[in-house]
Enzyme design. Structure first.
Site, PDB file in Angstrom:
ATOM      1  N   LYS A  92      17.799  -7.842-124.250  1.00 34.73           N
ATOM      2  CA  LYS A  92      16.354  -7.644-124.052  1.00 34.73           C
ATOM      3  C   LYS A  92      15.887  -6.427-124.838  1.00 34.73           C
ATOM      4  CE  LYS A  92      15.189 -10.518-120.364  1.00 34.73           C
ATOM      5  NZ  LYS A  92      14.983 -10.819-118.987  1.00 34.73           N
ATOM      6  N   LYS A 150      19.286 -19.621-127.220  1.00 31.23           N
ATOM      7  CA  LYS A 150      19.507 -19.920-125.795  1.00 31.23           C
ATOM      8  C   LYS A 150      18.164 -20.208-125.116  1.00 31.23           C
ATOM      9  CE  LYS A 150      20.054 -17.776-121.495  1.00 31.23           C
ATOM     10  NZ  LYS A 150      19.836 -16.568-120.741  1.00 31.23           N
ATOM     11  N   LYS A 181      13.254 -18.288-120.424  1.00 32.71           N
ATOM     12  CA  LYS A 181      11.812 -18.103-120.202  1.00 32.71           C
ATOM     13  C   LYS A 181      11.254 -17.009-121.094  1.00 32.71           C
ATOM     14  CE  LYS A 181      13.039 -18.660-116.056  1.00 32.71           C
ATOM     15  NZ  LYS A 181      13.441 -18.365-114.705  1.00 32.71           N
TER      16      LYS A 181
HETATM   17  N1  AQP Z   1      20.030 -21.623-121.540  1.00 31.51           N
HETATM   18  C1  AQP Z   1      20.826 -21.682-120.468  1.00 31.51           C
HETATM   19  N2  AQP Z   1      21.934 -22.450-120.501  1.00 31.51           N
HETATM   20  C2  AQP Z   1      22.748 -22.564-119.407  1.00 31.51           C
HETATM   21  N3  AQP Z   1      22.502 -21.926-118.231  1.00 31.51           N
HETATM   22  C3  AQP Z   1      21.416 -21.143-118.167  1.00 31.51           C
HETATM   23  N4  AQP Z   1      20.895 -20.396-117.169  1.00 31.51           N
HETATM   24  C4  AQP Z   1      19.758 -19.792-117.585  1.00 31.51           C
HETATM   25  N5  AQP Z   1      19.505 -20.146-118.870  1.00 31.51           N
HETATM   26  C5  AQP Z   1      20.513 -20.976-119.253  1.00 31.51           C
HETATM   27  C6  AQP Z   1      21.491 -20.290-115.844  1.00 31.51           C
HETATM   28  O1  AQP Z   1      20.470 -20.485-114.875  1.00 31.51           O
HETATM   29  C7  AQP Z   1      20.824 -19.736-113.715  1.00 31.51           C
HETATM   30  C8  AQP Z   1      19.615 -19.005-113.250  1.00 31.51           C
HETATM   31  O2  AQP Z   1      19.525 -17.804-113.926  1.00 31.51           O
HETATM   32  P1  AQP Z   1      18.368 -16.843-113.800  1.00 31.51           P
HETATM   33  O3  AQP Z   1      17.689 -16.949-112.519  1.00 31.51           O
HETATM   34  O4  AQP Z   1      18.858 -15.493-114.227  1.00 31.51           O
HETATM   35  O5  AQP Z   1      17.505 -17.490-114.881  1.00 31.51           O
HETATM   36  P2  AQP Z   1      17.152 -16.737-116.054  1.00 31.51           P
HETATM   37  O6  AQP Z   1      18.353 -16.132-116.742  1.00 31.51           O
HETATM   38  O7  AQP Z   1      16.097 -15.825-115.552  1.00 31.51           O
HETATM   39  O8  AQP Z   1      16.575 -17.807-116.970  1.00 31.51           O
HETATM   40  P3  AQP Z   1      15.934 -17.314-118.195  1.00 31.51           P
HETATM   41  O9  AQP Z   1      15.020 -18.348-118.611  1.00 31.51           O
HETATM   42  O10 AQP Z   1      17.028 -16.904-119.170  1.00 31.51           O
HETATM   43  O11 AQP Z   1      15.085 -16.064-117.708  1.00 31.51           O
HETATM   44  P4  AQP Z   1      14.820 -14.729-118.448  1.00 31.51           P
HETATM   45  O12 AQP Z   1      14.391 -15.099-119.825  1.00 31.51           O
HETATM   46  O13 AQP Z   1      13.726 -14.090-117.628  1.00 31.51           O
HETATM   47  O14 AQP Z   1      16.118 -13.981-118.417  1.00 31.51           O
HETATM   48  C9  AQP Z   1      21.979 -18.812-114.094  1.00 31.51           C
HETATM   49  O15 AQP Z   1      23.173 -19.321-113.551  1.00 31.51           O
HETATM   50  C10 AQP Z   1      22.013 -18.891-115.580  1.00 31.51           C
HETATM   51  O16 AQP Z   1      23.333 -18.757-116.080  1.00 31.51           O
END
Ligand code: AQP
Length: 321
Positions: A111, A190, A193
């Site tokens: 990030k 990847k 969000k």
């Molecule tokens: N691209 C991905 N491929 C496989 N698994 C993924 N996960 C997230 N993105 C991928 C898995 O989803 C679960 C929830 O994780 P989280 O609540 O931390 O979701 P996240 O990481 O907030 O999703 P984002 O979209 O990546 O959010 P930001 O951008 O805000 O960080 C986890 O088990 C994660 O591994």
């Protein structure tokens, strides 16, 4: 044997969340005492800074998980902040956490590298995640590949606490599905969000199809054969396809003479169909908010019973009780 995992209510779930994590939650549920899943609203506070939005996201996330197949008779679903013991356990762990360990964590590093702002909450997020896991004597943590490093941090913190204060915490293990450990987004990075490249699980068919048609592809001429193994559009198609559909698509890539538009259309058809039942169930649940609140309340009561025991054990071990 207890399975535990959390997911942030930071917006609607995307295919990465579903194939990397949620699908495993559903496969691994059995007895409510053995399958704990929570909505990580304390983690979400590092990105969602609007109280109404966070409350709404949390409710939406609960409805989505239930619509996707999480069954409150076979799993315990709760909201992270409904178990306040977790914040105290986080502090007990934080006091022994080396700064360098957190500085090496890639969620924070990535990030920062992308110029996104980071606060102390994001920096310390692996410690709260460790508390989330250790709080319930969890054995297995189903996650996507991006979270494996954080589970390692959790194991390090548990081992060091146990070493200093005597056996207190159960040592957890990550469970990652090879086939969908890292789902690519519409730009091939990847799916995430914060990168703005997501395809949402329960999006209405029309806007979903539009987003799929905009997936970035390379500009090689149509008649040229292509290697499916390195193509993110093919990877996305494979998430939904059965073996025969996947083999047929791979053969088409290797032959060449096709347009990516054809692949996108096939992907959109499969994806819309795959989540049709869940979209229907979501509509039904949306009309019963009290029922959803009751499920979360019951879930928190079960989780809190366990949390109280473990916190007492940890407090005693380190001498604050
Ligand atoms: N691209 C991905 N491929 C496989 N698994 C993924 N996960 C997230 N993105 C991928 C898995 O989803 C679960 C929830 O994780 P989280 O609540 O931390 O979701 P996240 O990481 O907030 O999703 P984002 O979209 O990546 O959010 P930001 O951008 O805000 O960080 C986890 O088990 C994660 O591994």
């Amino acid at each position: 044997m207890r399975v535990l995992s959390g997911i942030q209510p930071t917006g609607r779930f995307h295919w990465g969340n579903y194939f990397g994590a949620i699908r495993q939650y559903i496969d691994l549920q059995g007895e409510p005492e053995n399958a704990f899943y929570f909505l990580a609203n304390l983690h979400a506070l590092t990105t969602v800074r609007d109280a109404d939005v966070l409350r709404q996201n949390t409710m939406d996330a609960a409805i989505d998980l239930l619509a996707l197949g999480l069954d409150p008779n076979r799993a315990t679903l709760f909201v992270q902040s409904d178990v306040p013991e977790v914040s105290e356990l986080c502090w007990l762990l934080m006091t022994g956490t080396p700064m360098g360990l957190l500085e090496r964590c890639h969620a924070y590093k990535d990030k920062k590298a992308k110029g996104l702002s980071a606060d102390a909450g994001l920096f310390a997020y692996p410690v709260l995640m460790a508390a989330d896991i250790l709080m319930y004597d969890s054995d297995i943590v189903p996650v996507g590949e991006d979270q494996v490093q954080h589970i390692e941090v959790c194991r390090d913190l548990a081992a060091s606490f146990n070493h200093r204060f005597g056996e207190t915490f159960v040592m957890p293990k990550a469970k990652v599905l090879d086939s969908s450990a890292r789902v690519a987004g519409t730009d091939g990075e990847k799916m995430s969000k914060s990168y703005g490249n997501v395809l949402e699980v329960l999006e209405d068919p029309k806007p979903l199809r539009k987003k799929i048609m905009r997936i970035v592809t390379d500009s090689r001429p149509m008649d040229q054969p292509k290697e499916p193994g390195t193509d993110h559009l093919f990877q996305l198609f494979s998430l939904f396809a059965n073996d025969a559909q996947r083999d047929e698509m791979a053969a088409m890539y290797r032959r060449g003479g096709f347009g990516y538009g054809e692949v996108k259309k096939a992907l959109a058809d499969l994806a819309v169909d795959h989540f049709a039942e869940a979209r229907q169930r979501r509509q039904e649940l949306q009309a019963q908010p009290d029922r959803v609140r009751e499920i979360l309340r019951d879930g928190a009561a079960v989780a809190r019973r366990k949390a109280t025991d473990v916190l007492r054990r940890a407090q005693h071990a380190c001498g604050v009780k």
